[in-house]
Design a protein around this motif. Structure first.
Motif: not given
Length: 189
Positions: A27, A41, A73
């Protein structure tokens, strides 16, 4: 794209904390590249994490759609954290002794990382006891036991001892050539 290491699924130790560190670093990379779109992402996470992670990801339930970065995630985090064995983690922590090349601060950081997977009720106390048990310096161990030092005091004492050892070695290395020169001069007379 810049280079970034893949996640080592079979690496040493508990996968959960290693995955958390990996995502934190990843990140930071996204921030540095100013990537804010969740679809990008997610695609980059799966790309960079590597083939082994992507194969695991394909078997996970509830990973959402391409735009669901947070779901992806969370699904991976859940997968990597559920395989935790507290007995094994505690055993690994208890086997950690300070290495000869390791400073007291490096040893402390390593113990802190190991303790994070053990779920101790008082991790500072556990780290203190392990430092007393596993520190390289017998003098530090005796001092800590004799005076029942706190973790903070153990670190302070150990740092002071390491610094004085370094300084003494510097002084001894400077004095040694001078003694050798004097010894040669005395023999020559």
């Amino acid at each position: 794209l810049p280079t970034f290491p893949a996640f080592d699924v079979k690496g040493e130790g508990n996968c959960g904390p290693r995955w958390d560190k990996y995502v934190t670093r990843f990140e930071r990379l996204l921030s540095a590249m100013d990537i804010k779109d969740n679809t990008r992402k997610r695609a980059m996470l799966l790309h960079y994490a590597g083939e082994a992670v992507e194969e695991i990801f394909e078997t996970l339930p509830d990973v959402g759609e391409d735009k669901d970065y947070d779901k992806a995630k969370a699904a991976l985090k859940n997968h990597f954290t559920k395989a935790k064995n507290l007995s094994v983690e505690t055993y690994i922590f208890q086997q950690a002794i300070q290495q000869k090349h390791e400073t007291i601060d490096e040893y402390y950081i390593r113990l802190k990382q190991l303790a994070s997977t053990c779920e101790f009720t008082d991790s500072d106390r556990a780290i203190k006891m392990q430092m007393v048990r596993g520190a390289f310096s017998k003098g530090l161990r005796r001092h800590a036991l004799r005076d029942d030092l706190s973790l903070k005091d153990i670190l302070k004492t150990a740092r002071s001892h390491e610094l004085s050892e370094k300084q003494a070695k510097i002084l001894e290395s400077v004095e040694k050539p001078a003694r050798d020169v004097n010894a040669v001069n005395k023999k020559a007379k």
